[in-house]
Design a protein around this motif. Structure first.
Motif, PDB file in Angstrom:
ATOM      1  N   ALA A 193      13.915  25.591  31.595  1.00  0.00           N
ATOM      2  CA  ALA A 193      14.191  27.022  31.547  1.00  0.00           C
ATOM      3  C   ALA A 193      12.936  27.781  31.939  1.00  0.00           C
ATOM      4  CB  ALA A 193      14.662  27.448  30.160  1.00  0.00           C
ATOM      5  N   GLY A 194      13.135  29.014  32.338  1.00  0.00           N
ATOM      6  CA  GLY A 194      11.987  29.834  32.682  1.00  0.00           C
ATOM      7  C   GLY A 194      12.390  31.256  32.939  1.00  0.00           C
ATOM      8  N   THR A 195      11.429  32.119  32.935  1.00  0.00           N
ATOM      9  CA  THR A 195      11.704  33.509  33.246  1.00  0.00           C
ATOM     10  C   THR A 195      12.012  33.664  34.733  1.00  0.00           C
ATOM     11  OG1 THR A 195       9.324  33.850  33.474  1.00  0.00           O
ATOM     12  CG2 THR A 195      10.322  34.426  31.364  1.00  0.00           C
ATOM     13  N   TRP A 196      12.774  34.683  35.033  1.00  0.00           N
ATOM     14  CA  TRP A 196      13.157  34.933  36.418  1.00  0.00           C
ATOM     15  C   TRP A 196      11.925  35.166  37.289  1.00  0.00           C
ATOM     16  CZ3 TRP A 196      17.306  34.129  39.154  1.00  0.00           C
ATOM     17  CH2 TRP A 196      17.523  34.821  40.348  1.00  0.00           C
ATOM     18  N   THR A 208      20.698  37.343  30.823  1.00  0.00           N
ATOM     19  CA  THR A 208      20.047  38.641  30.701  1.00  0.00           C
ATOM     20  C   THR A 208      19.305  38.763  29.375  1.00  0.00           C
ATOM     21  OG1 THR A 208      22.057  39.569  29.748  1.00  0.00           O
ATOM     22  CG2 THR A 208      21.805  39.754  32.130  1.00  0.00           C
ATOM     23  N   VAL A 209      19.409  37.754  28.540  1.00  0.00           N
ATOM     24  CA  VAL A 209      18.830  37.792  27.203  1.00  0.00           C
ATOM     25  C   VAL A 209      17.347  37.436  27.260  1.00  0.00           C
ATOM     26  CG1 VAL A 209      18.921  36.817  24.883  1.00  0.00           C
ATOM     27  CG2 VAL A 209      21.033  37.216  26.163  1.00  0.00           C
ATOM     28  N   GLY A 261      23.085  30.334  25.266  1.00  0.00           N
ATOM     29  CA  GLY A 261      22.144  31.391  25.586  1.00  0.00           C
ATOM     30  C   GLY A 261      22.300  31.973  26.976  1.00  0.00           C
ATOM     31  N   TYR A 262      23.294  31.509  27.722  1.00  0.00           N
ATOM     32  CA  TYR A 262      23.421  31.891  29.118  1.00  0.00           C
ATOM     33  C   TYR A 262      24.731  32.614  29.413  1.00  0.00           C
ATOM     34  CZ  TYR A 262      19.246  29.225  29.790  1.00  0.00           C
ATOM     35  OH  TYR A 262      17.945  28.789  29.703  1.00  0.00           O
ATOM     36  N   ASP A 263      24.607  33.602  30.314  1.00  0.00           N
ATOM     37  CA  ASP A 263      25.755  34.425  30.669  1.00  0.00           C
ATOM     38  C   ASP A 263      26.515  33.878  31.875  1.00  0.00           C
ATOM     39  OD1 ASP A 263      23.280  36.784  30.133  1.00  0.00           O
ATOM     40  OD2 ASP A 263      25.025  36.632  28.804  1.00  0.00           O
ATOM     41  N   TYR A 264      25.800  33.247  32.769  1.00  0.00           N
ATOM     42  CA  TYR A 264      26.397  32.852  34.045  1.00  0.00           C
ATOM     43  C   TYR A 264      26.041  31.408  34.355  1.00  0.00           C
ATOM     44  CZ  TYR A 264      26.227  37.925  34.208  1.00  0.00           C
ATOM     45  OH  TYR A 264      26.339  39.240  33.892  1.00  0.00           O
ATOM     46  N   TRP A 265      27.015  30.707  34.929  1.00  0.00           N
ATOM     47  CA  TRP A 265      26.854  29.284  35.219  1.00  0.00           C
ATOM     48  C   TRP A 265      27.258  28.967  36.647  1.00  0.00           C
ATOM     49  CZ3 TRP A 265      24.917  25.520  31.971  1.00  0.00           C
ATOM     50  CH2 TRP A 265      24.659  25.923  30.658  1.00  0.00           C
ATOM     51  N   GLY A 266      26.519  28.027  37.238  1.00  0.00           N
ATOM     52  CA  GLY A 266      26.908  27.483  38.520  1.00  0.00           C
ATOM     53  C   GLY A 266      27.927  26.371  38.325  1.00  0.00           C
ATOM     54  N   GLN A 267      28.435  25.861  39.425  1.00  0.00           N
ATOM     55  CA  GLN A 267      29.523  24.901  39.366  1.00  0.00           C
ATOM     56  C   GLN A 267      29.058  23.463  39.151  1.00  0.00           C
ATOM     57  OE1 GLN A 267      28.074  25.844  42.062  1.00  0.00           O
ATOM     58  NE2 GLN A 267      28.258  24.309  43.676  1.00  0.00           N
TER      59      GLN A 267
END
Length: 125
Positions: A49-52, A99-100, A111-117
């Motif tokens: 994980a990491g910041t954008w 976005t958190v 903890g995640y809003d969006y996921w890839g496939q």
């Protein structure tokens, strides 16, 4: 936000792969990224994980020193560079964005809003 993951494939032990995850849509408020993986018959697990911004990064002990993450903000794309691959790295890899801002939430799926496939990585021995 939509995520498109790519870059998986078959590689020999000791080889490298770079996974990409391109984000589209309303990306302006994204704060952090994550990578998870799920091996056959196992639960999905945290990888990195990491910041954008790419300033802060975190890794599971199993990949620390071998994997790195980065971002290309101009392309709205995050990357997972995987080196010195081992057969136990074989899994479907998923990227995720959030976005958190609370770092403690980035190490679990919730903890995640969006996921890839997901993109499949196979490491042969």
């Amino acid at each position: 936000v939509q995520l498109q993951a790519s870059g998986g494939g078959l590689v020999q032990t000791g080889g490298s792969l770079r996974l990409s995850c391109a984000a589209s849509g309303r990306t302006f408020n994204l704060y952090a990224m994550g990578w998870f993986r799920q091996a056959p018959g196992k639960e999905r697990e945290f990888v990195a994980a990491g910041t954008w911004s790419g300033v802060s990064t975190y890794f599971a002990d199993s990949v620390k020193g071998r994997f790195t993450i980065s971002t290309d903000n101009a392309k709205n794309t995050v990357y997972l560079q995987m080196n010195s691959l081992k057969p136990e790295d074989t899994a479907v890899y998923y990227c995720a964005l959030t976005t958190v801002r609370y770092r403690s939430t980035w190490f679990s799926e919730g903890g995640y809003d969006y996921w890839g496939q997901g993109t499949e990585v196979t490491v042969s021995s």
